[in-house]
Design a protein around this motif. Structure first.
Motif: not given
Length: 115
Positions: A51, A54, A95, A99, A107, A115
């Motif tokens: 995360g 991203v 991942i 994403l 997904c 998620g």
């Protein structure tokens, strides 16, 4: 039945796209089940790292440009050993690719912490 068949075709196309994208990063589709961390804490940590890649423009650009995760930057930012990041590198890469890509069908099968 027609709609179910169409969904299967779309999912198959997504899988092929993901498979080819992962190969760019040195991850084979066959090894995906083996690279998933067993501990929930490790999976959550990997999801956080992905995360961060991203959501941070410079980390994301570094990932895309160099086709690898920015280990040093993540290690410093999250105070995690580079060895830990390397251990889960393929999972984190997977991942991030998912994403960043357009894989709505795939997904839906991801663990909730991703998620």
């Amino acid at each position: 039945e027609y709609q179910i068949e169409q969904e299967r075709k779309l999912l198959a196309e997504e899988i092929e796209l993901l498979k080819s994208e992962l190969e760019r990063y040195g991850v084979s589709f066959q090894e995906l089940t083996k690279i998933c961390p067993k501990q929930e804490r490790s999976r959550k940590q990997c999801a956080e790292l992905a995360g961060a890649i991203v959501s941070n423009p410079s980390l994301k650009e570094d990932f895309i440009r160099n086709s690898r995760i920015p280990q040093t930057a993540l290690s410093e930012q999250f105070k995690i050993s580079p060895k830990t990041i390397e251990k889960h590198r393929k999972y984190i890469v997977t991942i991030v690719v998912m994403l960043l890509g357009d894989y709505p069908g795939i997904c839906t099968f991801l663990p909730k912490e991703v998620g």
